[in-house]
Design a protein around this motif. Structure first.
Motif, PDB file in Angstrom:
ATOM      1  N   ARG A  76       0.981  -1.191  -0.011  1.00  0.00           N
ATOM      2  CA  ARG A  76      -0.109  -0.116  -0.039  1.00  0.00           C
ATOM      3  C   ARG A  76       0.809   1.126   0.133  1.00  0.00           C
ATOM      4  N   THR A  77       2.005   1.153   0.755  1.00  0.00           N
ATOM      5  CA  THR A  77       2.895   2.431   0.749  1.00  0.00           C
ATOM      6  C   THR A  77       3.276   2.627  -0.822  1.00  0.00           C
ATOM      7  N   ARG A  78       3.692   1.639  -1.394  1.00  0.00           N
ATOM      8  CA  ARG A  78       4.294   1.709  -2.673  1.00  0.00           C
ATOM      9  C   ARG A  78       3.271   2.454  -3.675  1.00  0.00           C
ATOM     10  N   VAL A  79       1.884   1.869  -3.486  1.00  0.00           N
ATOM     11  CA  VAL A  79       0.985   2.333  -4.211  1.00  0.00           C
ATOM     12  C   VAL A  79       0.890   3.909  -4.008  1.00  0.00           C
ATOM     13  N   ARG A  80       0.713   4.109  -2.756  1.00  0.00           N
ATOM     14  CA  ARG A  80       0.658   5.622  -2.306  1.00  0.00           C
ATOM     15  C   ARG A  80       1.681   6.454  -2.933  1.00  0.00           C
ATOM     16  N   ARG A  81       3.023   5.961  -2.842  1.00  0.00           N
ATOM     17  CA  ARG A  81       4.256   6.661  -3.580  1.00  0.00           C
ATOM     18  C   ARG A  81       4.127   6.903  -4.973  1.00  0.00           C
ATOM     19  N   THR A  82       3.802   5.974  -5.619  1.00  0.00           N
ATOM     20  CA  THR A  82       3.911   5.938  -7.138  1.00  0.00           C
ATOM     21  C   THR A  82       2.575   6.445  -7.959  1.00  0.00           C
ATOM     22  N   ARG A  83       1.143   6.213  -7.422  1.00  0.00           N
ATOM     23  CA  ARG A  83       0.063   6.265  -8.072  1.00  0.00           C
ATOM     24  C   ARG A  83      -0.780   7.522  -7.339  1.00  0.00           C
ATOM     25  N   MET A  84      -0.480   8.123  -6.041  1.00  0.00           N
ATOM     26  CA  MET A  84      -1.436   8.964  -5.250  1.00  0.00           C
ATOM     27  C   MET A  84      -0.619  10.276  -5.082  1.00  0.00           C
ATOM     28  N   GLY A  85      -1.427  11.330  -5.063  1.00  0.00           N
ATOM     29  CA  GLY A  85      -0.929  12.619  -4.771  1.00  0.00           C
ATOM     30  C   GLY A  85      -1.673  13.351  -3.583  1.00  0.00           C
ATOM     31  N   PHE A  86      -1.189  13.756  -2.763  1.00  0.00           N
ATOM     32  CA  PHE A  86      -1.926  14.289  -1.618  1.00  0.00           C
ATOM     33  C   PHE A  86      -1.843  15.983  -1.328  1.00  0.00           C
ATOM     34  N   VAL A  87      -2.851  16.519  -1.193  1.00  0.00           N
ATOM     35  CA  VAL A  87      -2.808  17.954  -0.811  1.00  0.00           C
ATOM     36  C   VAL A  87      -3.645  18.023   0.287  1.00  0.00           C
TER      37      VAL A  87
END
Length: 222
Positions: A76-87
């Motif tokens: 899940r951490t890998r998915v967040r790092r590569t496929r998600m952006g957070f504001v």
């Protein structure tokens, strides 16, 4: 791009408090939606589930066809790092890095370097009106400038899913309008899926669809 199927989450064990009850949502590539609702109805819980920071007690949460609830924490951490952006409303800029290096951070974490990074950072700083502040440190920025840097950083690696949690809550109207314009434009340009969680009717009006989360579930506003 993103599909929630009958997602539920409770806290405090079997007899605990049910926060989300069979919530369903689908967001296609290029779509930008808002989720509104009163405090305490579970908006932050829902965002944490979508981000893979928490896992649901029931249902499926699919990002690009993968069920995040079935992945381990490392995946899940890998998915967040590569496929998600957070504001987020809090800027979370690294104080010892320049504006340019803060924006470049997601690219560096994904193994990119060199001219392609410099060009992407320059493009985004131009888009948020901060081309002249690349070498500045976060302590030298106003609140509005810091939030614009945070938006640029979230979009730097062209994420498939952009999550924005009250990104204009502490900004004046002019800076809020700038942030909302940049978010929408970049989401559309990169064909990403975007979710804006907000209390602001003005912010919600910049999205394609508005959903309201209540204790009875998530429903599309007419």
């Amino acid at each position: 791009m993103l599909e929630l199927q009958q997602v539920s989450r409770a806290f405090g064990g079997p007899a605990g408090r049910l926060v989300l009850d069979r919530v369903s949502l689908a967001v296609m590539p290029g779509e930008y939606v808002a989720i509104v609702g009163e405090s305490g109805v579970g908006k932050s819980t829902l965002l944490n589930l979508i981000a893979g920071l928490d896992v649901p007690d029931g249902g499926q949460l699919l990002l690009e066809g993968r069920d995040l609830a079935r992945l381990d924490e490392e995946a899940r951490t890998r998915v967040r790092r590569t496929r998600m952006g957070f504001v987020f409303q809090a800027f979370h800029l690294l104080p010892h890095l320049s504006v340019a290096r803060n924006v470049a951070l997601p690219l560096a974490l994904n193994g990119q370097s060199g001219q392609v990074v410099d060009e992407r950072v320059a493009e985004l700083l131009e888009a948020v009106g901060l081309a002249g502040r690349a070498a500045s440190l976060p302590r030298e920025l106003s609140g509005g400038e810091s939030q614009r840097v945070a938006v640029a950083r979230a979009l730097a690696h062209r994420p498939a899913l952009v999550l924005a949690d009250e990104p204009t809550g502490n900004l004046d109207p002019d800076n809020a309008a700038m942030i909302l314009e940049v978010l929408r434009a970049q989401i559309k340009r990169d064909n990403a899926a975007g979710i804006l969680v907000t209390h602001s009717a003005t912010a919600a009006s910049t999205t394609d669809r508005v959903y309201e989360l209540t204790r009875d579930g998530l429903a599309l506003r007419p």
